[in-house]
Design a protein around this motif. Sequence first.
Motif, PDB file in Angstrom:
ATOM      1  N   ASP A  65      -7.117  43.329 -44.024  1.00  0.00           N
ATOM      2  CA  ASP A  65      -8.159  44.065 -44.746  1.00  0.00           C
ATOM      3  C   ASP A  65      -7.650  45.480 -45.018  1.00  0.00           C
ATOM      4  O   ASP A  65      -6.868  46.012 -44.234  1.00  0.00           O
ATOM      5  CB  ASP A  65      -9.452  44.171 -43.901  1.00  0.00           C
ATOM      6  CG  ASP A  65     -10.287  42.907 -43.982  1.00  0.00           C
ATOM      7  OD1 ASP A  65     -10.685  42.539 -45.099  1.00  0.00           O
ATOM      8  OD2 ASP A  65     -10.522  42.293 -42.927  1.00  0.00           O
ATOM      9  N   ASP A  67      -9.332  48.088 -44.584  1.00  0.00           N
ATOM     10  CA  ASP A  67      -9.853  48.969 -43.543  1.00  0.00           C
ATOM     11  C   ASP A  67     -10.746  48.160 -42.591  1.00  0.00           C
ATOM     12  O   ASP A  67     -11.232  47.098 -42.954  1.00  0.00           O
ATOM     13  CB  ASP A  67     -10.665  50.103 -44.182  1.00  0.00           C
ATOM     14  CG  ASP A  67     -10.666  51.353 -43.309  1.00  0.00           C
ATOM     15  OD1 ASP A  67     -10.341  51.244 -42.106  1.00  0.00           O
ATOM     16  OD2 ASP A  67     -10.982  52.429 -43.827  1.00  0.00           O
ATOM     17  N   THR A  68     -10.950  48.700 -41.424  1.00  0.00           N
ATOM     18  CA  THR A  68     -11.806  48.187 -40.325  1.00  0.00           C
ATOM     19  C   THR A  68     -11.210  46.979 -39.593  1.00  0.00           C
ATOM     20  O   THR A  68     -10.341  46.279 -40.110  1.00  0.00           O
ATOM     21  CB  THR A  68     -13.252  47.778 -40.747  1.00  0.00           C
ATOM     22  OG1 THR A  68     -13.221  46.462 -41.321  1.00  0.00           O
ATOM     23  CG2 THR A  68     -13.902  48.794 -41.655  1.00  0.00           C
ATOM     24  N   THR A  69     -11.744  46.751 -38.386  1.00  0.00           N
ATOM     25  CA  THR A  69     -11.363  45.576 -37.599  1.00  0.00           C
ATOM     26  C   THR A  69     -12.550  44.612 -37.507  1.00  0.00           C
ATOM     27  O   THR A  69     -12.620  43.784 -36.597  1.00  0.00           O
ATOM     28  CB  THR A  69     -10.922  45.996 -36.177  1.00  0.00           C
ATOM     29  OG1 THR A  69     -11.981  46.759 -35.583  1.00  0.00           O
ATOM     30  CG2 THR A  69      -9.678  46.853 -36.204  1.00  0.00           C
ATOM     31  N   LEU A  70     -13.466  44.723 -38.453  1.00  0.00           N
ATOM     32  CA  LEU A  70     -14.707  43.923 -38.400  1.00  0.00           C
ATOM     33  C   LEU A  70     -14.428  42.426 -38.344  1.00  0.00           C
ATOM     34  O   LEU A  70     -15.040  41.700 -37.550  1.00  0.00           O
ATOM     35  CB  LEU A  70     -15.589  44.237 -39.621  1.00  0.00           C
ATOM     36  CG  LEU A  70     -16.258  45.622 -39.640  1.00  0.00           C
ATOM     37  CD1 LEU A  70     -16.914  45.889 -40.988  1.00  0.00           C
ATOM     38  CD2 LEU A  70     -17.289  45.732 -38.518  1.00  0.00           C
ATOM     39  N   ASP A  71     -13.502  41.955 -39.190  1.00  0.00           N
ATOM     40  CA  ASP A  71     -13.244  40.510 -39.232  1.00  0.00           C
ATOM     41  C   ASP A  71     -12.586  40.032 -37.938  1.00  0.00           C
ATOM     42  O   ASP A  71     -12.932  38.970 -37.412  1.00  0.00           O
ATOM     43  CB  ASP A  71     -12.362  40.156 -40.431  1.00  0.00           C
ATOM     44  CG  ASP A  71     -13.175  40.090 -41.724  1.00  0.00           C
ATOM     45  OD1 ASP A  71     -14.413  40.227 -41.655  1.00  0.00           O
ATOM     46  OD2 ASP A  71     -12.571  39.901 -42.799  1.00  0.00           O
ATOM     47  N   GLU A  73     -12.967  41.291 -35.047  1.00  0.00           N
ATOM     48  CA  GLU A  73     -14.006  41.295 -34.007  1.00  0.00           C
ATOM     49  C   GLU A  73     -14.824  39.999 -34.083  1.00  0.00           C
ATOM     50  O   GLU A  73     -15.188  39.427 -33.056  1.00  0.00           O
ATOM     51  CB  GLU A  73     -14.924  42.520 -34.174  1.00  0.00           C
ATOM     52  CG  GLU A  73     -14.226  43.834 -33.800  1.00  0.00           C
ATOM     53  CD  GLU A  73     -14.953  45.075 -34.322  1.00  0.00           C
ATOM     54  OE1 GLU A  73     -16.188  45.022 -34.482  1.00  0.00           O
ATOM     55  OE2 GLU A  73     -14.267  46.074 -34.584  1.00  0.00           O
ATOM     56  N   GLN A  84      -5.558  42.010 -36.238  1.00  0.00           N
ATOM     57  CA  GLN A  84      -6.037  42.602 -37.485  1.00  0.00           C
ATOM     58  C   GLN A  84      -4.924  43.473 -38.078  1.00  0.00           C
ATOM     59  O   GLN A  84      -4.377  44.345 -37.419  1.00  0.00           O
ATOM     60  CB  GLN A  84      -7.257  43.489 -37.219  1.00  0.00           C
ATOM     61  CG  GLN A  84      -7.796  44.227 -38.440  1.00  0.00           C
ATOM     62  CD  GLN A  84      -8.634  43.341 -39.354  1.00  0.00           C
ATOM     63  OE1 GLN A  84      -9.549  42.669 -38.902  1.00  0.00           O
ATOM     64  NE2 GLN A  84      -8.316  43.350 -40.654  1.00  0.00           N
ATOM     65  N   GLU A  86      -4.510  46.271 -40.767  1.00  0.00           N
ATOM     66  CA  GLU A  86      -5.200  47.178 -41.691  1.00  0.00           C
ATOM     67  C   GLU A  86      -4.157  47.705 -42.662  1.00  0.00           C
ATOM     68  O   GLU A  86      -3.184  48.331 -42.252  1.00  0.00           O
ATOM     69  CB  GLU A  86      -5.853  48.322 -40.920  1.00  0.00           C
ATOM     70  CG  GLU A  86      -7.076  47.883 -40.122  1.00  0.00           C
ATOM     71  CD  GLU A  86      -7.663  49.008 -39.288  1.00  0.00           C
ATOM     72  OE1 GLU A  86      -8.262  49.915 -39.870  1.00  0.00           O
ATOM     73  OE2 GLU A  86      -7.484  48.972 -38.057  1.00  0.00           O
TER      74      GLU A  86
END
Lengths: 215, 131
Positions: A65, A67-71, A73, A84, A86
């Motif tokens: 992605d 940005d972010t580590t949302l996926d 997580e 992840q 980024e």
Amino acid sequence: MEIPVVEKVLKLNDDIAAGVRKRLLAHHVCTLNIISAPGSGKTTLLERSFGELREDLNLAVIEGDPDTTLDAERIAKHNIPVVQIETAGGCHLEANLVDNALNNFDLDAVDLLFIENVGNLVCPCSFDLGETCRVGIVSTPEGHDKPAKYPRLFKEADVIILNKIDLLPYLNFDVNVFREYIAQLNPAAPVLELSCTTGEGLDQWIAWLKNMVKT
Amino acid sequence: MHELGLIRNVLERALEIAEAHGSLPVESVHLRVGDYQNIVPELFSFAFEAARVDTLAADATLTWESVPLKVQCDNCKTLYMPESLIWNCLTCASNAATLVEGNELVLDHVVLQEPETAVADTQGASVWKSR
């Protein structure tokens, strides 16, 4: 002074991808490069697949992605090894990023690795990641014309998934037109219609995956 | 926007060559770009102009030759040049075919300024040449 070069611009990526492919093969890891637009349901499809697969197969995931580590997580909640990447705004994954990410896994304990590419229907197609197969996903709200507008992904994909078919009654998506575009671009590719919300059609996807790992 | 990443690779290679030849300024960089590569010419030029600043290629021009698609029918082996990625054989109408040309993304050659004329005096511009 003219200096002839005649060298592939993507030579470095291609060389690293060849190394990744060799490395994964040595550890008997089947790897999928999953490409789609943002929001088509890549992460949800993975989450919905774990239950059926994990009894027979050791799974791992690389998430890409900007940005972010949302996926990551989301994936980690299922107790699946995940890394992840980024890309800091980058619109696609490249082989060196995958090569580095592999250092975080015990590859002998992985049978099936999912690489969720950055959501983008164009740029990821140019970069070999060393994968075994390429998966293209379209969701019904995106419209049935996507294969015509973004042909390269659909030309090269080993399997094409039409997600969110539970929404078909509410949309102008014409499945026959969609299938006709795919048939013209890539007659050999199976098209799997499914819904991660209702679970309809997921069995075909699971069967395709298990067969792919076996071969 | 993968054009910027690609052009960085091109520039890096051109600069390596320039440095290997006594750090002569780069006059021009020449590519061959197949139609299969999803490259937007304007973005390529723009990316090159942004990337070359303060390098030995600061005044270099970027030229590329566009290579149209050529495929061979898997069924009857006819060679033809399709307009798009939808391939229909002109002879047998099969849509199974293999790409023969048009997938190139090649740094073809680099032109360095001759040592005696190595004075940067022109502002580079990109040139699109279609084959």
